[in-house]
Design a protein around this motif. Structure first.
Motif, PDB file in Angstrom:
ATOM      1  N   HIS A 848       0.867  -1.185   0.000  1.00 34.92           N
ATOM      2  CA  HIS A 848       0.000   0.000   0.000  1.00 34.92           C
ATOM      3  C   HIS A 848       0.898   1.227   0.000  1.00 34.92           C
ATOM      4  O   HIS A 848       1.848   1.303   0.791  1.00 34.92           O
ATOM      5  N   PRO A 849       0.647   2.211  -0.867  1.00 31.59           N
ATOM      6  CA  PRO A 849       1.562   3.355  -0.972  1.00 31.59           C
ATOM      7  C   PRO A 849       1.764   4.124   0.330  1.00 31.59           C
ATOM      8  O   PRO A 849       2.804   4.753   0.510  1.00 31.59           O
ATOM      9  N   ASP A 850       0.781   4.071   1.228  1.00 33.62           N
ATOM     10  CA  ASP A 850       0.894   4.825   2.478  1.00 33.62           C
ATOM     11  C   ASP A 850       1.312   3.971   3.667  1.00 33.62           C
ATOM     12  O   ASP A 850       1.312   4.442   4.808  1.00 33.62           O
ATOM     13  N   ALA A 851       1.668   2.719   3.418  1.00 32.48           N
ATOM     14  CA  ALA A 851       2.157   1.866   4.504  1.00 32.48           C
ATOM     15  C   ALA A 851       3.601   2.229   4.837  1.00 32.48           C
ATOM     16  O   ALA A 851       4.394   2.570   3.958  1.00 32.48           O
ATOM     17  N   VAL A 852       3.945   2.140   6.124  1.00 33.27           N
ATOM     18  CA  VAL A 852       5.287   2.487   6.596  1.00 33.27           C
ATOM     19  C   VAL A 852       5.725   1.440   7.615  1.00 33.27           C
ATOM     20  O   VAL A 852       4.949   1.062   8.499  1.00 33.27           O
ATOM     21  N   ALA A 853       6.963   0.985   7.489  1.00 30.84           N
ATOM     22  CA  ALA A 853       7.556   0.088   8.484  1.00 30.84           C
ATOM     23  C   ALA A 853       8.400   0.909   9.448  1.00 30.84           C
ATOM     24  O   ALA A 853       8.932   1.971   9.096  1.00 30.84           O
ATOM     25  N   ASP A 854       8.549   0.416  10.676  1.00 31.87           N
ATOM     26  CA  ASP A 854       9.285   1.177  11.690  1.00 31.87           C
ATOM     27  C   ASP A 854      10.791   0.963  11.624  1.00 31.87           C
ATOM     28  O   ASP A 854      11.546   1.691  12.275  1.00 31.87           O
ATOM     29  N   ASP A 855      11.251  -0.014  10.846  1.00 28.12           N
ATOM     30  CA  ASP A 855      12.689  -0.287  10.780  1.00 28.12           C
ATOM     31  C   ASP A 855      12.987  -0.962   9.442  1.00 28.12           C
ATOM     32  O   ASP A 855      12.083  -1.376   8.709  1.00 28.12           O
ATOM     33  N   ALA A 856      14.266  -1.050   9.144  1.00 30.05           N
ATOM     34  CA  ALA A 856      14.720  -1.684   7.900  1.00 30.05           C
ATOM     35  C   ALA A 856      16.199  -1.981   8.048  1.00 30.05           C
ATOM     36  O   ALA A 856      16.841  -1.599   9.043  1.00 30.05           O
ATOM     37  N   LEU A 857      16.752  -2.668   7.060  1.00 31.31           N
ATOM     38  CA  LEU A 857      18.198  -2.934   6.993  1.00 31.31           C
ATOM     39  C   LEU A 857      18.691  -3.676   8.240  1.00 31.31           C
ATOM     40  O   LEU A 857      19.688  -3.316   8.863  1.00 31.31           O
ATOM     41  N   VAL A 858      17.993  -4.737   8.589  1.00 35.14           N
ATOM     42  CA  VAL A 858      18.330  -5.537   9.768  1.00 35.14           C
ATOM     43  C   VAL A 858      19.059  -6.794   9.304  1.00 35.14           C
ATOM     44  O   VAL A 858      18.542  -7.536   8.458  1.00 35.14           O
ATOM     45  N   THR A 859      20.234  -7.040   9.845  1.00 30.33           N
ATOM     46  CA  THR A 859      20.978  -8.256   9.540  1.00 30.33           C
ATOM     47  C   THR A 859      20.763  -9.272  10.666  1.00 30.33           C
ATOM     48  O   THR A 859      20.943  -8.947  11.843  1.00 30.33           O
ATOM     49  N   LEU A 860      20.369 -10.484  10.294  1.00 26.87           N
ATOM     50  CA  LEU A 860      20.091 -11.545  11.260  1.00 26.87           C
ATOM     51  C   LEU A 860      21.105 -12.659  11.108  1.00 26.87           C
ATOM     52  O   LEU A 860      21.381 -13.131   9.998  1.00 26.87           O
ATOM     53  N   LEU A 861      21.644 -13.093  12.253  1.00 27.76           N
ATOM     54  CA  LEU A 861      22.435 -14.316  12.287  1.00 27.76           C
ATOM     55  C   LEU A 861      21.492 -15.500  12.399  1.00 27.76           C
ATOM     56  O   LEU A 861      20.305 -15.342  12.745  1.00 27.76           O
ATOM     57  N   PRO A 862      21.971 -16.710  12.110  1.00 29.58           N
ATOM     58  CA  PRO A 862      21.092 -17.886  12.197  1.00 29.58           C
ATOM     59  C   PRO A 862      20.417 -17.972  13.557  1.00 29.58           C
ATOM     60  O   PRO A 862      21.058 -17.837  14.607  1.00 29.58           O
ATOM     61  N   GLY A 863      19.100 -18.127  13.538  1.00 28.41           N
ATOM     62  CA  GLY A 863      18.319 -18.267  14.757  1.00 28.41           C
ATOM     63  C   GLY A 863      17.803 -16.964  15.312  1.00 28.41           C
ATOM     64  O   GLY A 863      16.982 -16.970  16.249  1.00 28.41           O
ATOM     65  N   GLU A 864      18.234 -15.821  14.794  1.00 27.16           N
ATOM     66  CA  GLU A 864      17.780 -14.531  15.324  1.00 27.16           C
ATOM     67  C   GLU A 864      16.445 -14.129  14.709  1.00 27.16           C
ATOM     68  O   GLU A 864      16.080 -14.543  13.601  1.00 27.16           O
TER      69      GLU A 864
END
Length: 901
Positions: A848-864
Motif C-alpha cells: 500500500h503506498p501509504d504503509a510504513v515500516a518502523d525499521d529496515a536494513l536488519v541483519t540476522l544471524l542464524p536463529g535470530e
C-alpha cells in the motif's frame, strides 16, 4: 478574511484591519508561445498559488511530475501571465466619517517573480524578487463602494521568468552558473529552473498571501526580539538560566502622536505570576524603540537529544491615546526560546574547528540538507512540514540546513523546528553560481536579506546564517574565474553585505560566508575552501568518481554535504513513470534522473559491492540498498572521529517531486531505506567496527559513540562468527565512553584475523550495560529510556563476494489491537532467520503506498528474530501474504544469489 484588534470608538486611534484578497482570481496568458487551446481563455486561479497548479486544476495540463510532461509544458515558463481579481471596499467598517489619517496598504508576501501591479488601472509597483515582501500604499487609488464608486480591480501581470532571466544575463553581464538557465540573473528560487534532482517548472504566481491592511496613527512595521541567556544555573541539570530580551520595534506612522509599546513574556519559569512585562513610551515623531525584559529562572531551550524545548509567548502591543486611556492599535505575537547558540571556528592543533555550541555545550550535528518540499512550494502545508520534520526526528536528526538554491521557508517550518528541537542552518538564497554585484541585483539581495533576517531571527531553532552554497569554493574549482574576465562574482555579498545585515539585525547569531568554508574572514582566495582540516567540507568525489569506502580516507572538521543517489520508492516510481516496459534506461526513467551520467554513477558505485541486476525491481532494490549502505558508512566513520569531526549534514532529507536522487524521503513523502540507515547511524549510543592505524599497525577497532549526557559503561562481546553461526573466536572488552564522547577499543588480532573472508563476520554487541534509563539532559526532572545499541558488524568481504545463500525465513503477520483509531491499521511482521541474512527490509509501499515500516536494513544471524511494525491509514487492507512475499521482504542475499556471475 478580515482580522482586527478589539473595536475602538472615535477617530483619534483606530485598529489595524487586515483583509486577505484570496478569492475571485482568474489567470490568462498575455504573451509568448501560447497554445491555441489556451489563447484568449481565462481560468480560475488560486492565491496563494502558481500558473502550473492553476492550469492543472483547470484540466489544461496533466500533472507536471508524470512521465515527460516537463518537456511538454516548457511553454508555460516562456509565456507572460496575468492574474486579475475584483473586490469591494469601503473606507470605514464602523461608519466613522473622519478618514484623513487612514492608510491602506496592499501587502504581497510573495510574488513569483517579475510582475507589474496595477490597481484600478494605475501602476503601483514593479517587482523582480520572489524572496521579498512588498507593501504598497494604495490609499489614493481605492474605490469606495459606499460612495458608489464600484469595485476595485487588482491586476498582476507576470513577465516570462525564462525570457527575463535571459535578458538580465545580458544586461548584467554573463556570469557562469551550473544550470541550463541563467538563474543567477533573477531573484527567483534557483531550482525552479531545474537542478540535478529537480524539475524545470519556471512558474509564475502569487505564491504567498495577498492582503489589504488599513490603519491610522501607527502600526508595527517590524519586531525583532534579540534573545540571550546565561549558562545553566549550578545544580539545575541544564534546565534553567536567566533570560533576557531586547525587543527592537520599528514603527510606521500616520501621525506624530505619542505612543506606547508594551512587551509581555509568558511561560514556565517567568516570575510575577508567569509573566514579565515592560512598557516604553515612544515620543512624537520617533519610529523605533527597544523594550528590554529580564526573565529570571528561564527554562532553557535545547536541541533534541540534549534536553527540552520550552517556548515562551511574546506579545508586543502598540497603543495610542484615546480619550482618557491608551487604546491598542496593533499587536504582534510569537514564541521565543532562551538559549545561546554560536559556531566555534577557532584554530587548534588539528586545523580550524567547526563546532556548534548551544548553551555553551558542544553539539555533534546529525543533520540533513533541506530543499523545497515541492517544486510549487505554495503547496507545502504545515501538516506536510510536520511530516517531514517527524521523519527527520525518526532518523535521530538534530539539524536541517535550508539550502541556498531554494527559498526562505514559511514560518510553519521554523515554528515546528522550534517545537521539535531541530536546529536550523539557513542559507541565503545564493547557490552554485557567480552573481553580479551591480544594481539592481545588489539592492534586491539586500532587501530580501533584511526581510528574511527580520522574519526568521526570532526562532530559537535558528543556529546559523550562511552566505551562499559553494559560491566561493566553486568559483575556483569549477573554472569560473577566467570566464568572469574581471567582473564581480558575489564576494562582496558574502564578506561585506550579508554579514553586516546579520550583525545589525540578528547580532547573536553566527555567520559564515559560504559552505564549504575554510574558517577565515576576509576570504583568502589562495586557500582551499574545501580543506578537510579547516571548517566545513563538501565531499563529492565519492559518488562522482570514487567508491564510498573512500569516505574513510578523510576526517573533516565538519561534513556539510555528501551523499549517494538512489531511486524513489517503488510506488512513487510507478505512479510517476508509465514506460512499458519500465527499465533503468527507459524514456521516463531518464527524465526522472537529472544528474549528469547519473545512471552510470549508480552502476559504478554498485558493482563494487553488489551484482548489477537485469530486472527492474531488483535493480531498484539494489540501488536503494547501496545508497543506504554508502551513507551509513560515511556517518559512522565521521561519528567515530569525534571531537575532531563535529557533525555531518547529509545531502539530502527530502525531494520536491518523484525522482532518482540523494534524498532519504522521496517526492511522495515515502521513506527510502536511507532514512533507516540514518536512524541507525544517528543512534544516541552507537557501536561500530572501524579500521584504524594504531602503533601496532592496521587493526580493527570497536568504537562506542555516546551522544547522551551520562557516561556509558559495560562489557562488549566481540566474536568472529561463521555464516552458519559457529563462533570461531571471542573476547570481551571493557567499555567506558564519557558523556557526549567516544572510546576506541582495539580488537585483538586473535579475534580479528579472518580465515575465510567470504564466510565470516565480526560481531560486537553489548552484553552488560550500565545504561537502562538515564536522565534527559536539560529535562524538567524527567528521564528517557536509551535503547540498547544494535550489534556492530564487520563483513570481511563485499556482499557480492560473500558466501550468502538464499534466505531461509519463517514469518508471521499479527494484527496489533488497542493502538487507537488515529493509528490506523497496525500489524507486526515477525521474521526468524535460519541462515545469515543481510539487510532485511520490508518494501511495504508495494503493498500500500501509504504503509510504513518502523525499521529496515536488519541483519540476522542464524536463529535470530526481528519484528517490524507496519502501519497504514485507517481503512487500509494490508494483505498478510503480500507483506512477506519475495518482492516485499527483501535482503542483500536475494541479489547475490540471483545475480552473482
Amino acid at each position: 478574511m478580515t482580522t482586527t484588534l478589539p473595536t475602538t470608538t472615535g477617530s483619534a486611534a483606530r485598529v489595524l484591519v487586515r483583509r486577505e484578497l484570496h478569492s475571485g482570481w482568474a489567470v490568462s496568458a498575455v504573451g509568448g508561445p501560447v497554445p491555441a487551446d489556451v489563447a484568449g481563455r481565462s481560468f480560475p486561479a488560486t492565491v496563494p498559488g502558481s500558473v502550473h497548479t492553476d492550469l492543472l486544476a483547470a484540466g489544461v495540463i496533466d500533472d507536471p511530475y508524470l512521465d515527460d510532461n516537463e518537456a511538454l509544458q516548457r511553454w508555460i515558463g516562456l509565456c507572460d501571465w496575468q492574474y486579475q481579481t475584483t473586490f469591494a471596499w469601503s473606507a470605514r467598517s464602523d461608519g466613522a466619517a473622519d478618514t484623513r489619517e487612514d492608510r491602506h496598504e496592499l501587502v504581497l508576501d510573495g510574488i513569483d517573480t517579475v510582475a507589474t501591479i496595477t490597481l484600478n488601472g494605475t501602476e503601483v509597483a514593479r517587482t523582480a524578487n520572489m524572496h521579498r515582501t512588498y507593501r504598497l500604499d494604495v490609499s489614493a487609488l481605492l474605490r469606495d463602494a459606499r460612495a458608489g464608486e464600484g469595485d476595485n480591480e487588482l491586476v498582476v501581470t507576470f513577465r516570462s521568468p525564462v525570457r527575463y532571466a535571459d535578458a538580465q544575463s545580458l544586461a548584467l553581464g554573463y556570469r557562469p552558473q551550473v544550470n541550463h538557465h541563467p538563474f543567477n540573473a533573477i531573484r527567483k528560487m534557483a531550482c525552479s529552473f531545474g537542478w540535478d534532482w529537480g524539475i524545470d517548472t519556471a512558474t509564475s504566481g502569487l505564491w504567498r498571501p495577498v492582503a489589504l491592511e488599513s490603519w491610522s496613527t501607527a502600526r508595527l512595521a517590524a519586531v525583532r526580539p534579540v534573545v540571550t541567556a546565561t549558562a545553566p544555573h549550578a545544580g539545575s541539570d541544564g534546565r534553567v538560566g536567566d533570560g533576557h530580551l531586547d525587543v527592537h520595534v520599528d514603527l510606521a506612522r500616520a501621525s506624530d502622536a505619542d505612543l506606547t509599546v508594551t512587551a509581555t513574556v509568558s511561560g514556565q519559569g517567568a516570575r510575577q505570576g508567569g509573566q514579565v512585562t515592560a512598557t516604553v513610551t515612544v515620543a512624537a515623531g520617533e519610529t523605533s524603540v527597544v523594550v528590554p525584559l529580564d526573565v529570571p529562572d528561564a527554562a532553557l531551550w535545547w536541541p533534541r537529544g540534549h534536553g527540552d524545548q520550552p517556548l515562551y509567548d511574546l506579545r508586543v502591543e502598540l497603543t495610542a491615546p484615546q480619550d482618557d486611556a491608551p487604546q491598542p492599535i496593533d499587536s504582534w505575537d510569537a514564541r521565543v526560546g532562551f538559549r545561546t547558540v554560536r559556531l566555534d571556528v577557532r584554530p587548534d592543533e588539528d586545523g580550524t574547528s567547526f563546532t556548534f555550541l548551544v548553551n555553551d555545550r558542544p553539539v555533534w550535528v546529525k543533520g540533513a540538507n533541506w530543499i523545497p518540499d515541492d517544486a510549487f512550494p505554495h503547496r507545502v502545508t504545515r501538516a506536510r512540514y510536520a511530516a517531514r520534520i517527524a521523519q527527520a526526528e525518526a532518523a535521530n536528526m538534530n539539524l536541517l540546513r535550508v539550502w541556498g538554491g531554494g527559498i526562505y521557508e514559511a514560518d510553519d517550518f521554523y515554528d515546528l523546528c522550534d517545537e521539535r528541537g531541530i536546529l536550523v542552518w539557513q542559507d541565503f538564497a545564493l547557490a552554485c553560481a557567480a552573481y553580479s554585484e551591480d544594481e539592481p541585483l545588489w539592492s534586491e539581495v539586500e532587501a530580501e536579506a533584511r526581510d528574511n533576517v527580520t522574519r526568521i531571527m526570532r526562532h530559537p531553532s535558528l543556529a546559523l546564517w550562511n552566505g551562499s552554497n559553494e559560491n566561493i569554493w566553486g568559483i575556483t574549482v569549477w573554472g569560473f574565474l577566467p570566464r568572469l574576465d574581471g567582473k564581480s562574482w558575489g564576494l562582496g555579498y558574502y564578506q561585506d553585505l550579508l554579514p553586516s545585515v546579520v550583525a545589525e539585525l540578528d547580532p547573536t547569531r553566527s555567520y559564515t560566508p559560504s559552505s564549504p568554508w575554510s574558517g577565515e574572514l576576509p576570504i583568502d582566495m589562495s586557500r582551499d575552501q574545501n580543506d578537510p582540516a579547516h571548517g566545513s567540507m563538501h565531499s563529492w568525489e565519492m559518488w562522482n568518481r570514487e567508491d564510498y569506502l573512500r569516505y574513510r580516507d578523510d576526517v573533516p572538521r565538519f561534513m556539510a554535504e555528501f551523499g549517494w543517489q538512489g531511486p524513489p520508492s517503488w510506488s512513487a516510481l510507478t505512479r510517476a513513470i508509465h514506460d512499458d516496459p519500465i527499465t533503468p534506461e527507459s524514456p521516463g526513467m531518464r527524465v526522472h534522473q537529472k544528474a549528469m551520467s547519473g545512471n552510470d554513477k549508480l552502476t559504478d558505485g554498485l558493482v563494487r559491492h553488489l551484482p548489477l541486476p537485469d530486472d527492474t525491481e531488483d535493480w531498484h532494490w539494489a540501488m536503494q540498498l547501496n545508497q543506504a549502505n554508502a551513507v551509513q558508512v560515511a556517518v559512522e566513520h565521521l561519528r567515530s572521529h569525534q571531537p575532531r569531526n563535529m557533525g555531518s549534514v547529509v545531502w539530502q532529507l527530502n525531494d520536491c517531486w518523484p525522482v532518482t536522487s540523494w534524498a532519504a524521503v522521496d517526492g511522495d513523502g515515502h521513506p527510502k531505506p536511507l532514512l533507516y540507515a540514518l536512524q541507525h547511524a544517528h543512534a544516541d549510543r552507537l557501536l561500530t567496527v572501524q579500521p584504524r592505524t594504531l602503533s601496532s599497525g592496521d587493526r580493527l577497532a570497536v568504537v562506542a559513540s555516546n551522544d547522551t549526557g551520562t557516561p556509558w559503561r559495560g562489557d562488549v562481546r566481540v566474536r568472529r562468527v561463521r555464516f552458519d553461526g559457529h563462533v570461531l573466536a571471542e573476547t570481551t572488552l571493557s567499555l567506558g565512553a564519557p558523556a557526549r564522547g567516544v572510546v576506541t577499543l582495539p580488537v585483538p588480532e586473535s579475534v580479528a584475523a579472518v580465515t575465510d573472508a567470504a564466510a565470516e563476520v565480526l560481531v560486537a554487541d553489548v552484553v552488560t550495560d550500565v545504561l537502562g534509563t538515564v536522565p534527559a539532559e536539560g529535562s524538567a526532572g524527567g528521564s528517557s529510556a536509551v535503547p540498547r545499541p544494535r550489534a556492530a558488524l564487520w563483513f570481511f568481504a563485499e556482499a557480492r563476494d560473500a558466501a550468502l545463500e538464499a534466505p531461509r525465513l519463517a514469518t508471521s503477520v499479527t494484527p496489533v489491537d488497542g493502538e487507537g483509531e488515529a493509528a490506523g491499521v497496525v500489524v507486526d511482521v515477525t521474521v526468524t532467520a535460519e541462515n545469515l541474512v543481510r539487510d532485511l527490509t520490508l518494501l511495504v509501499d508495494k503493498v500500500h503506498p501509504d504503509a510504513v515500516a518502523d525499521d529496515a536494513l536488519v541483519t540476522l544471524l542464524p536463529g535470530e528474530t526481528v519484528t517490524f511494525r507496519v502501519s497504514a491509514p485507517a481503512g487500509t487492507v494490508l494483505d498478510a501474504a503480500a507483506l512477506v512475499s519475495p518482492r516485499v521482504l527483501r535482503s542483500a542475499n536475494d541479489l547475490v544469489v540471483r545475480w552473482a556471475r
